[in-house]
Write a protein that holds these residues in place. Sequence first.
Motif, PDB file in Angstrom:
ATOM      1  N   LYS A 501       0.864  -1.179   0.000  1.00  0.00           N
ATOM      2  CA  LYS A 501       0.000   0.000   0.000  1.00  0.00           C
ATOM      3  C   LYS A 501       0.901   1.229   0.000  1.00  0.00           C
ATOM      4  O   LYS A 501       1.241   1.783   1.043  1.00  0.00           O
ATOM      5  N   GLY A 568      -2.502   2.141  -9.886  1.00  0.00           N
ATOM      6  CA  GLY A 568      -1.758   1.081  -9.243  1.00  0.00           C
ATOM      7  C   GLY A 568      -0.836   0.382 -10.229  1.00  0.00           C
ATOM      8  O   GLY A 568      -0.641   0.828 -11.366  1.00  0.00           O
ATOM      9  N   PRO A 590      -4.531   0.283  -6.571  1.00  0.00           N
ATOM     10  CA  PRO A 590      -4.859   1.640  -6.999  1.00  0.00           C
ATOM     11  C   PRO A 590      -4.934   2.591  -5.816  1.00  0.00           C
ATOM     12  O   PRO A 590      -5.306   2.189  -4.711  1.00  0.00           O
TER      13      PRO A 590
END
Length: 595
Positions: A501, A568, A590
Motif C-alpha cells: 500500500k 496502481g 490503486p
Amino acid sequence: MPPPPKKWKGACEFKAIAGAGGCNNKVIGARAFGSAAVNDTAPPVDDAGHGTHTASTAAGNFVENADVRGNAHGTASGMAPHAHLAIYKVCSRSRCSIMDVIAGLDAAVKDGVDVISMSIDVSDGAQFNYDLVAVATYKAIERGIFVSAAAGNAGPAAGSVSNCAPWMLTVAAGTTDRAIRTTVKLGNGQEFDGESLFQPHNNSAGRPLPLVFPGASGDPDARGCSSLPDSVSGKVVLCESRGFKEHVEQGQTVKAYSGAGMILMNKPEEGYTTFANAHVLPASHVSNAAGSKITSYFKSTPNPTASITFKGTVLGISPAPTVAFFSSRGPSKASPGILKPDISGPGMNILAAWAPSEMHPEFVDDVSLAFFMESGTSMSTPHLSGIAAVIKSLHPSWSPAAIKSALMTSSDPADKAGVPVKDEQYRRASFFTMGAGYVNPSRAVDPGLVYDLSPNDYIPYLCGLGYGDDGVKEIVHRRVDCAKLKPITEAELNYPSLVVKLLSQPITVRRTVKNVGKANSVYTAVVDMPKEVSVTVRPPMLRFSKVNERQSFTVTVRWAGTQPAVAGAEGNLKWVSPEHVVRSPIVVPPAKVVV
C-alpha cells in the motif's frame, strides 16, 4: 490401495447399503454432522452429487472410458489417485450449517488427515476472530494439515472473495482448453461457437428455423425467458442468461412453450465464460460478444433464422486458461494487504464422478450417470487439494505454508500461447482475479525455494491487524501479549506474494526463503514491474550451500516518479537459478483503495 496409515484415528459411519460396501482402503472414513446427518441412523451418503464430484477430483482413482454421454471421453483420475479419502458430510441437500462445518473441520483435525479440501463458502469476510472457519483452520495448520478452500462464486465483483485467512490456500476457478462444442449459424452465414453437454443425435434445430428474441421488446422477464409467448413454438429462441445456476431452467421454459431450440447469450459481465450444461433441448450457450452480434442480426432482417449444430468434444481451444466470470475476486475484506485469491485451477466444465440420487441433474431422457460436468470454485479447489496431497507425499516434512508457497511461486501467469492469462472479458487478468497464477503441478513438486511460515508466525500479523490480545487469543487459543511480540504489517508477513500500500514514502519489507532444491544453488533477483514503480532487492543474489538453508532479503518499493500512479501497478519478483524460477507477485493497489 494399501490399508489406512497407522496414524489414522477416524471412524466410518458408512455401512453397507443399497448393495454397496461400506468403507474400504480408498474411503477410509465417513461421518455426517448435524442437519447433514438427517437422523441418527442415516449414513453419510451424498444426496446432491457435489461431494462425490469434488472428492473424485481430488483423489479419484484411474477409470477408463469415462465420459458424459460420449463427451470428454477418456481415462479420468483425480489429482492424487492413490490417496485415501475421509468424508465429512456437513451439508444437506439444501443448506450448510456453519456449526456443522466447524464440527466437520474439528473432527478432520482430530482424526489425523493430511489435507482438508473445503468446497464450501461460509465465510462472510468478517475479521478472523469472528470467522469460525478461520479459527478452525488455524487449528488444522497447527497440526501440519494443509487447507485448500474455495474462493467463492460471487465474481466478477471486486472484494467478493471468501475463505481469506492467510493460512488457507484460497482457490479461484479457471477454464481449460476443452469445449463441448455447439455452433450457431445465422441466416446471413455468420457462425458462433458455443457449448452444451446435451448433444442430440436427432436435432430438430439442426436446420434453419425462425429465430425469435422475446427480449427485443425490452421486457426483462422476456429477455431472460422467464415468460414467453406461445408464438415461440417450433422456433429457435434467443435468451439472456439469468445466472449460471438457472441455465437449464431457462431451457426447460423454452421447451415448455414448444420452442425447438435455445441460444443462451451471456450478460455483459459474464463475458466469454460458457458452460456445458445438461440442457433439455437443442441449445448453445454463447458469449456476450456473440450474443450481441446475434441480437444485431435479429434486428436487421424481417425474417431472421438460425440453426444449432453439435460437434462434440473439441480440444486445444484458445485462449486458455482464462478466469471464469463467477470466480470471486480480491481484495479480501478481512485483510486487503494479503493477496487473495492465492491461485487458480481448473473449475469450468469439469468431468468427475457423480452420485446417482433423486437430486441428480438429469437429461431429458432421465438417464442416470456415473460422471457429470460441474463448474465453480468448488471444482477448482479439489484440484489444488489433490496436488497438495501429492506434494505432501513427496515432501512429508514440509509445512502447510511451504506447500502453499510451492504451489503459488511455480504457477503460470501466462496461458498456453505464452501471453498473460485473461479474465472473462479477455482482458489481462489481475492478480486479485487469478491469484499468483494458474497451477502448474509438475513444477510445484520441485519449487527450488519456499517462503515458510510456522503457526506462531501468524500471531504478530494478527496483532498488526489490530485485534488486540483478546482477539488474537480467540484464534490461537492461548494467551498473547501483542506489545511484546512486536506487531507486523500485512506486507511484512513472509507470504509468497506481496501487496504494498504505497503512498509517498518508499516501503521496505523483509522476506526469508528456504532452499528445498539442490544443496549448492545460486539465485539471482529479476524484477518485472511497470516503469511507474521502482523495486530494489538487497542482496540481489542468494547463495545456498545446503538443503533447508534459509536466506533473507529486503524488497524496497517506491514510486519512480514524483506522483503516485492512480491505477496502481502489478509485476513480479523472480528468484532465478539454472533450474528454477521462483516467482512472487507484487501488487501496488490503486490509490483509491490505499488505506
